[in-house]
Design a protein around this motif. Structure first.
Motif, PDB file in Angstrom:
ATOM      1  N   MET A  87       0.834  -1.199   0.000  1.00 39.26           N
ATOM      2  CA  MET A  87       0.000   0.000   0.000  1.00 39.26           C
ATOM      3  C   MET A  87       0.869   1.250   0.000  1.00 39.26           C
ATOM      4  SD  MET A  87      -2.704   0.831   3.038  1.00 39.26           S
ATOM      5  CE  MET A  87      -4.255   0.083   2.563  1.00 39.26           C
ATOM      6  N   ILE A 148      -2.461  -1.269  -3.483  1.00 40.37           N
ATOM      7  CA  ILE A 148      -3.497  -0.301  -3.095  1.00 40.37           C
ATOM      8  C   ILE A 148      -2.910   1.093  -2.929  1.00 40.37           C
ATOM      9  CG2 ILE A 148      -5.135   0.346  -1.252  1.00 40.37           C
ATOM     10  CD1 ILE A 148      -5.473  -2.664  -0.693  1.00 40.37           C
ATOM     11  N   GLY A 172      -6.020  -1.161  -6.874  1.00 40.28           N
ATOM     12  CA  GLY A 172      -7.233  -0.614  -6.268  1.00 40.28           C
ATOM     13  C   GLY A 172      -6.960   0.715  -5.596  1.00 40.28           C
ATOM     14  N   ILE A 173      -7.993   1.571  -5.562  1.00 46.16           N
ATOM     15  CA  ILE A 173      -7.865   2.895  -4.950  1.00 46.16           C
ATOM     16  C   ILE A 173      -8.832   3.002  -3.777  1.00 46.16           C
ATOM     17  CG2 ILE A 173      -8.241   5.377  -5.316  1.00 46.16           C
ATOM     18  CD1 ILE A 173      -7.364   5.003  -8.215  1.00 46.16           C
ATOM     19  N   TRP A 174      -8.307   3.453  -2.640  1.00 48.71           N
ATOM     20  CA  TRP A 174      -9.137   3.708  -1.458  1.00 48.71           C
ATOM     21  C   TRP A 174      -9.184   5.223  -1.307  1.00 48.71           C
ATOM     22  CZ3 TRP A 174      -7.678   2.403   4.314  1.00 48.71           C
ATOM     23  CH2 TRP A 174      -8.846   2.261   5.079  1.00 48.71           C
ATOM     24  N   PHE A 176     -10.366   8.811   0.099  1.00 48.26           N
ATOM     25  CA  PHE A 176     -10.942   9.599   1.194  1.00 48.26           C
ATOM     26  C   PHE A 176     -11.275  11.025   0.779  1.00 48.26           C
ATOM     27  CE2 PHE A 176     -10.639   7.068   5.084  1.00 48.26           C
ATOM     28  CZ  PHE A 176      -9.896   5.996   4.635  1.00 48.26           C
ATOM     29  N   LEU A 188     -10.705  -0.259  -9.899  1.00 52.60           N
ATOM     30  CA  LEU A 188     -11.388  -0.577  -8.646  1.00 52.60           C
ATOM     31  C   LEU A 188     -11.200   0.566  -7.645  1.00 52.60           C
ATOM     32  CD1 LEU A 188     -10.223  -4.300  -8.284  1.00 52.60           C
ATOM     33  CD2 LEU A 188     -12.350  -3.442  -9.297  1.00 52.60           C
ATOM     34  N   GLU A 190     -12.821   2.297  -3.919  1.00 52.69           N
ATOM     35  CA  GLU A 190     -13.758   2.376  -2.799  1.00 52.69           C
ATOM     36  C   GLU A 190     -13.679   3.777  -2.226  1.00 52.69           C
ATOM     37  OE1 GLU A 190     -16.065   0.537  -1.034  1.00 52.69           O
ATOM     38  OE2 GLU A 190     -15.999  -0.936  -2.642  1.00 52.69           O
ATOM     39  N   VAL A 192     -14.643   6.448   0.676  1.00 54.83           N
ATOM     40  CA  VAL A 192     -15.088   6.532   2.072  1.00 54.83           C
ATOM     41  C   VAL A 192     -15.889   7.816   2.216  1.00 54.83           C
ATOM     42  CG1 VAL A 192     -14.382   6.717   4.474  1.00 54.83           C
ATOM     43  CG2 VAL A 192     -13.117   5.243   2.906  1.00 54.83           C
TER      44      VAL A 192
END
Lengths: 212, 212
Positions: A87, A148, A172-174, A176, A188, A190, A192
């Protein structure tokens, strides 16, 4: 990975929550649980629980219920929580550092670098994690096969930073940043949405205290 | 506030998401939308959408759909997003400061103080928000009629900090500490589970990239 049938988005969204409750029961040394008992704790109907978990093979047994140990294992497998995910965090400000701290306590994630635009941060280490220049991110992802990318920048830089992650081949990308990223369909992501839980809270407060 | 029938937890959880999408359409200057179109964007079935929104009075019209402007207004009212909520943050570390920054950009929240245990932080201001001693929190809440307390401490202090919020008569708790607080039943709490979205992401990554 197990072969599973096509599962709806809504079910997938619920799986991490199932895992959370099941692991909590495991910590409390519960061995097994019926769909009815699980329904009482989680607030889903027992039939929804059976239906949801049936999507992944029927690991419940009539008259016995679910074995906590094996349900935990199955859910972890389904959610891809086996090995480690590498990550990086884009944005080494307060939020980035908070997320760094959070992931350092998680077993399946290996934070290898942070990135920022601020020259005072670039080149230093924050809690032993080096901070690099945004410009080096794509190259770094390629070289280190990063899974990630977490976006902890403000609104303004989020889109550009996302494009660098994609350029590097991130899996994948998280995200915020409070913005809908404009990305290719196959990426991909997600998001928040902190506001969702905050607004559930205001719903309940306004109802209980009858605010106008 | 409008008189509404008893609404299920699951519906309430979905409302902030409806509002988010509706406001997004409003920003894009869309005037109205059918449940079918909304279904395409949001991934709920059209019949679920009609059912969900019917809980709060039928503001959709056959053959016309929902008026974005009035749906936004209705959803904001239902969610209690009218006046201002006074707020304090417990824990002035990275996470606390990130949340402070986040709420400063939100229209319905007024952050009045942060609290910490660290003597180097107590007495100073962080982005113009004063940091006070945890010990003063209960008194401060009473005196200033604080609505929402945000818990941004680590696991270890979260329970104790929550008890101080309750002692002060806080109306709702927004909890970021990764722990289930042990609180009286009538206390309103929303827990933010970062892991839920992270684990949705690992689900999709493991599926797409066929990790073992």
């Amino acid at each position: 990975m197990k072969d599973v049938k096509q599962v709806s988005k809504a079910v997938i969204k619920r799986l991490p929550r199932y895992r959370r409750y099941i692991r909590d029961l495991k910590r409390k040394e519960v061995d097994r649980i019926s769909s009815n008992e699980l329904s009482n704790i989680m607030g889903y109907t027992a039939s929804q629980i059976r239906q949801d978990l049936n999507n992944f093979g029927g690991f419940g047994q009539q008259g016995y219920g679910y074995n906590i140990e094996s349900l935990d294992e199955e859910l972890s497998n389904i959610l891809g929580l086996t090995g480690k995910y590498t990550m990086i965090i884009m944005g080494a400000g307060n939020l980035g550092q908070a997320i760094a701290n959070y992931t350092s306590q998680r077993e399946h994630f290996n934070l290898v670098s942070m990135f920022d635009i601020n020259p005072r941060l670039i080149g230093i280490k924050l809690n032993e994690i080096p901070v690099r220049d945004y410009d080096e991110a794509a190259e770094f992802i390629k070289k280190n096969n990063i899974d990630i990318g977490v976006i902890c920048t403000g609104k303004r830089n989020a889109q550009q930073v996302a494009e660098r992650l994609i350029e590097g081949g991130i899996k994948g990308i998280w995200n915020f940043a409070p913005i809908d990223l404009d990305l290719p369909e196959d990426i991909l992501v997600e998001n928040v949405h902190l506001s969702d839980s905050l607004h559930s809270l205001t719903y309940h407060i306004s109802k209980k205290y009858d605010r106008e």
